[in-house]
Design a protein around this motif. Structure first.
Motif, PDB file in Angstrom:
ATOM      1  N   ARG A   8      -0.329  10.988  -4.555  1.00  0.00           N
ATOM      2  CA  ARG A   8      -1.456  10.750  -3.652  1.00  0.00           C
ATOM      3  C   ARG A   8      -2.417  11.935  -3.679  1.00  0.00           C
ATOM      4  O   ARG A   8      -2.006  13.078  -3.717  1.00  0.00           O
ATOM      5  N   PRO A  29      -1.823   1.504  -6.775  1.00  0.00           N
ATOM      6  CA  PRO A  29      -2.353   1.181  -5.443  1.00  0.00           C
ATOM      7  C   PRO A  29      -3.712   0.496  -5.533  1.00  0.00           C
ATOM      8  O   PRO A  29      -4.556   0.890  -6.351  1.00  0.00           O
ATOM      9  N   ASN A  33      -6.307   0.655  -3.761  1.00  0.00           N
ATOM     10  CA  ASN A  33      -7.454   1.530  -3.488  1.00  0.00           C
ATOM     11  C   ASN A  33      -7.397   2.819  -4.307  1.00  0.00           C
ATOM     12  O   ASN A  33      -8.146   3.743  -4.046  1.00  0.00           O
ATOM     13  N   HIS A  74      -5.194   6.177  -6.204  1.00  0.00           N
ATOM     14  CA  HIS A  74      -4.344   7.258  -5.693  1.00  0.00           C
ATOM     15  C   HIS A  74      -5.130   8.272  -4.877  1.00  0.00           C
ATOM     16  O   HIS A  74      -4.578   8.894  -3.974  1.00  0.00           O
ATOM     17  N   PHE A 107      -5.480   6.906  -1.294  1.00  0.00           N
ATOM     18  CA  PHE A 107      -4.289   6.173  -0.865  1.00  0.00           C
ATOM     19  C   PHE A 107      -3.868   6.631   0.528  1.00  0.00           C
ATOM     20  O   PHE A 107      -3.663   7.813   0.771  1.00  0.00           O
ATOM     21  N   ASP A 108      -3.766   5.691   1.481  1.00  0.00           N
ATOM     22  CA  ASP A 108      -3.405   6.053   2.852  1.00  0.00           C
ATOM     23  C   ASP A 108      -2.603   4.934   3.517  1.00  0.00           C
ATOM     24  O   ASP A 108      -3.159   4.096   4.224  1.00  0.00           O
ATOM     25  N   PRO A 109      -1.284   4.928   3.303  1.00  0.00           N
ATOM     26  CA  PRO A 109      -0.473   3.870   3.895  1.00  0.00           C
ATOM     27  C   PRO A 109      -0.408   3.932   5.421  1.00  0.00           C
ATOM     28  O   PRO A 109      -0.064   2.947   6.069  1.00  0.00           O
ATOM     29  N   ASP A 158      -4.107   1.990   6.062  1.00  0.00           N
ATOM     30  CA  ASP A 158      -4.585   0.855   5.277  1.00  0.00           C
ATOM     31  C   ASP A 158      -3.438  -0.100   4.991  1.00  0.00           C
ATOM     32  O   ASP A 158      -2.426   0.289   4.404  1.00  0.00           O
ATOM     33  N   GLU A 163      -3.103  -2.697   2.859  1.00  0.00           N
ATOM     34  CA  GLU A 163      -2.775  -2.900   1.440  1.00  0.00           C
ATOM     35  C   GLU A 163      -2.018  -1.701   0.871  1.00  0.00           C
ATOM     36  O   GLU A 163      -1.061  -1.866   0.113  1.00  0.00           O
ATOM     37  N   ASP A 164      -2.445  -0.483   1.247  1.00  0.00           N
ATOM     38  CA  ASP A 164      -1.740   0.714   0.786  1.00  0.00           C
ATOM     39  C   ASP A 164      -0.324   0.757   1.353  1.00  0.00           C
ATOM     40  O   ASP A 164       0.620   1.135   0.659  1.00  0.00           O
ATOM     41  N   ARG A 165      -0.168   0.363   2.604  1.00  0.00           N
ATOM     42  CA  ARG A 165       1.154   0.349   3.235  1.00  0.00           C
ATOM     43  C   ARG A 165       2.087  -0.614   2.507  1.00  0.00           C
ATOM     44  O   ARG A 165       3.236  -0.287   2.211  1.00  0.00           O
TER      45      ARG A 165
END
Length: 140
Positions: free
Chosen positions: A28, A65, A67, A69, A72-74, A77, A79-81
């Motif tokens: 990330r 991912p 969006n 790397h 990337f923010d799970p 977000d 979708e990232d999660r």
């Protein structure tokens, strides 16, 4: 099956496994997901005789991912999660089922995923190797 029998069974399985190492490290925040560093380390370990499990290669094969790397923010977000859940599930299964060791790249301690992988490796008793950080030339 008694506890002793399970222990003997597990030891036999571990003896049959080829030396297989998982590379853990930060992805990330890198535009390229830090893939070049993972790939360089995979080559070094392969040249030493390891079977290597490289999560960068798995991401290339199975998808990166949505969006990217870099952003990337799970934590915020959806979708990232969902990507993180699936990638971490995939990686932890590989660590538990296939690996005999783990290689921790520099900066792993700043990565949520790499920390989860490290805890898993510790929990299942894998050998863990750490990349030595290079000296900072500006401090000398």
């Amino acid at each position: 099956m008694s506890r002793h029998t399970k222990f003997l069974w597990y030891n036999e399985i571990m003896k049959e496994r080829k030396p297989t190492i998982y590379i853990a490290g930060p992805m990330r925040g890198y535009d390229d997901g830090n893939f070049p560093a993972f790939d360089r380390q995979a080559k070094v370990l392969e040249n030493q005789g390891w079977v290597v499990i490289n999560p960068a290669e798995m991401d290339r094969q199975e998808g990166e991912p949505p969006n990217g790397h870099l952003d990337f923010d799970p934590a915020s977000d959806y979708e990232d999660r969902e990507f993180m859940r699936e990638a971490l599930r995939r990686d932890l299964v590989a660590i538990c089922e296939d690996c005999t060791a783990m290689y921790m790249m520099s900066g792993w301690e700043n990565s949520r995923g790499a920390r989860a992988e490290w805890h898993t490796a510790k929990a299942v008793g894998l050998d863990i190797y750490y990349e030595a950080p290079l000296p900072d030339k500006d401090k000398h």
